[in-house]
Design a protein around this motif. Structure first.
Motif, PDB file in Angstrom:
ATOM      1  N   PHE A  82      -2.596   0.282  -4.672  1.00 47.44           N
ATOM      2  CA  PHE A  82      -2.502  -1.124  -3.958  1.00 47.44           C
ATOM      3  C   PHE A  82      -1.447  -1.969  -5.203  1.00 47.44           C
ATOM      4  CE2 PHE A  82      -6.440  -0.730  -1.822  1.00 47.44           C
ATOM      5  CZ  PHE A  82      -5.971  -0.845  -0.607  1.00 47.44           C
ATOM      6  N   CYS A  83      -0.192  -2.597  -5.029  1.00 45.69           N
ATOM      7  CA  CYS A  83       0.562  -3.020  -5.986  1.00 45.69           C
ATOM      8  C   CYS A  83      -0.262  -4.793  -4.962  1.00 45.69           C
ATOM      9  CB  CYS A  83       1.558  -2.837  -6.456  1.00 45.69           C
ATOM     10  SG  CYS A  83       2.510  -4.163  -7.546  1.00 45.69           S
ATOM     11  N   ALA A 125     -12.034  -7.194  -5.181  1.00 46.47           N
ATOM     12  CA  ALA A 125     -12.685  -7.471  -3.464  1.00 46.47           C
ATOM     13  C   ALA A 125     -12.084  -5.719  -3.285  1.00 46.47           C
ATOM     14  CB  ALA A 125     -11.969  -8.240  -3.254  1.00 46.47           C
ATOM     15  N   ILE A 126     -11.150  -5.230  -4.190  1.00 46.88           N
ATOM     16  CA  ILE A 126     -10.659  -3.606  -3.272  1.00 46.88           C
ATOM     17  C   ILE A 126     -11.279  -2.764  -3.884  1.00 46.88           C
ATOM     18  CG2 ILE A 126      -8.941  -1.839  -4.174  1.00 46.88           C
ATOM     19  CD1 ILE A 126      -6.980  -4.781  -3.637  1.00 46.88           C
ATOM     20  N   GLU A 127     -12.436  -3.179  -5.021  1.00 51.91           N
ATOM     21  CA  GLU A 127     -13.072  -2.365  -5.811  1.00 51.91           C
ATOM     22  C   GLU A 127     -13.961  -1.889  -4.829  1.00 51.91           C
ATOM     23  OE1 GLU A 127     -14.658  -1.164 -10.239  1.00 51.91           O
ATOM     24  OE2 GLU A 127     -14.336  -2.929  -9.921  1.00 51.91           O
ATOM     25  N   LEU A 130       0.968  -1.010  -0.024  1.00 50.14           N
ATOM     26  CA  LEU A 130      -0.028   0.141  -0.048  1.00 50.14           C
ATOM     27  C   LEU A 130       0.722   1.307  -0.206  1.00 50.14           C
ATOM     28  CD1 LEU A 130      -1.489  -2.386   1.878  1.00 50.14           C
ATOM     29  CD2 LEU A 130      -2.780  -0.545   2.376  1.00 50.14           C
ATOM     30  N   ALA A 131       0.111   2.392  -1.122  1.00 51.27           N
ATOM     31  CA  ALA A 131       1.069   3.017  -0.772  1.00 51.27           C
ATOM     32  C   ALA A 131       0.199   4.431  -0.907  1.00 51.27           C
ATOM     33  CB  ALA A 131       2.347   3.646  -1.895  1.00 51.27           C
ATOM     34  N   TRP A 132       0.041   5.950  -0.482  1.00 50.13           N
ATOM     35  CA  TRP A 132      -0.265   6.612  -0.384  1.00 50.13           C
ATOM     36  C   TRP A 132      -0.192   8.064  -1.235  1.00 50.13           C
ATOM     37  CZ3 TRP A 132      -0.367   3.205   3.580  1.00 50.13           C
ATOM     38  CH2 TRP A 132      -1.244   2.497   3.859  1.00 50.13           C
ATOM     39  N   PHE A 133      -0.959   8.484  -2.152  1.00 48.36           N
ATOM     40  CA  PHE A 133      -0.509   9.967  -2.961  1.00 48.36           C
ATOM     41  C   PHE A 133      -1.417  10.870  -2.093  1.00 48.36           C
ATOM     42  CE2 PHE A 133       1.291   6.297  -4.939  1.00 48.36           C
ATOM     43  CZ  PHE A 133       2.748   6.817  -5.652  1.00 48.36           C
TER      44      PHE A 133
END
Length: 143
Positions: A91-92, A111-113, A38-41
Motif C-alpha cells: 500500500f502507499c 488499521a491496515i496492519e 495498492l500493488a501486488w508483488f
C-alpha cells in the motif's frame, strides 16, 4: 535495458520497494485528495500488472473498505496463477501536506496492519507519500 520501474525487475528489499513507489507515483498524477494505492508483488519480487489507486479516502481509516480491498488479492492471484498467500500486498497512502507521518497516517497504518495482517493474515507493507517524499511506515514481514 529494463527500467528499475518495470514490473519485471524484482523488488528484493525495503529500499527497492520505496524506490519503486517513488517511481510509480511520479508517473501518476498528483492526487487532489487522499489516495490509497495498492500493488501486488509475486514470490520472485516482480510486480503484478495491476496497480489500483483508490481516490478520496477518508481521513479516518475505513476498516470495511480495507477488508474489501484485501479481497482484490484473490483476483490478482487468479490472474497471476499463484496462491493468494504467495502475494505481497503493498500500500502507499498518498496525500498532500507535511513531509512526516501524521497521526492520521499512523491511524491508517495501524488499521491496515490490524485488518490485513491480523484479521486477513496477509503479508503487506505501507508507505506514505507527500509530493516527492516517500517513506516506509509498515515494513514487509520478511523478504
Amino acid at each position: 535495458m529494463t527500467s528499475p520501474l518495470h514490473r519485471s525487475v524484482p523488488v528484493t528489499d525495503a529500499a527497492e520497494l520505496t524506490e519503486r513507489w517513488r517511481g510509480l507515483l511520479q508517473k501518476m498524477r498528483a492526487p487532489d485528495s487522499r489516495t490509497l494505492c495498492l500493488a501486488w508483488f509475486l514470490p520472485d519480487g516482480t510486480m503484478a500488472e495491476l496497480v489500483v489507486p483508490v481516490d478520496d479516502i477518508p481521513v479516518e481509516p475505513d476498516r470495511v473498505m480495507l477488508g474489501n480491498l484485501a479481497q482484490l488479492t484473490e483476483v490478482v492471484a487468479e490472474h497471476e496463477r499463484v496462491e493468494p498467500a504467495e502475494l505481497h500486498l503493498a500500500f502507499c497512502l498518498e496525500r498532500r501536506g507535511p513531509s512526516y507521518l501524521t497521526p492520521d497516517d499512523q491511524a491508517w497504518v495501524a488499521a491496515i496492519e490490524a485488518v490485513l495482517r491480523g484479521r486477513e493474515g496477509r503479508d503487506c507493507s505501507v508507505h506514505v507519500a507527500a509530493d516527492t517524499w516517500v517513506v516506509p511506515a509498515l515494513p514487509r514481514v520478511s523478504w
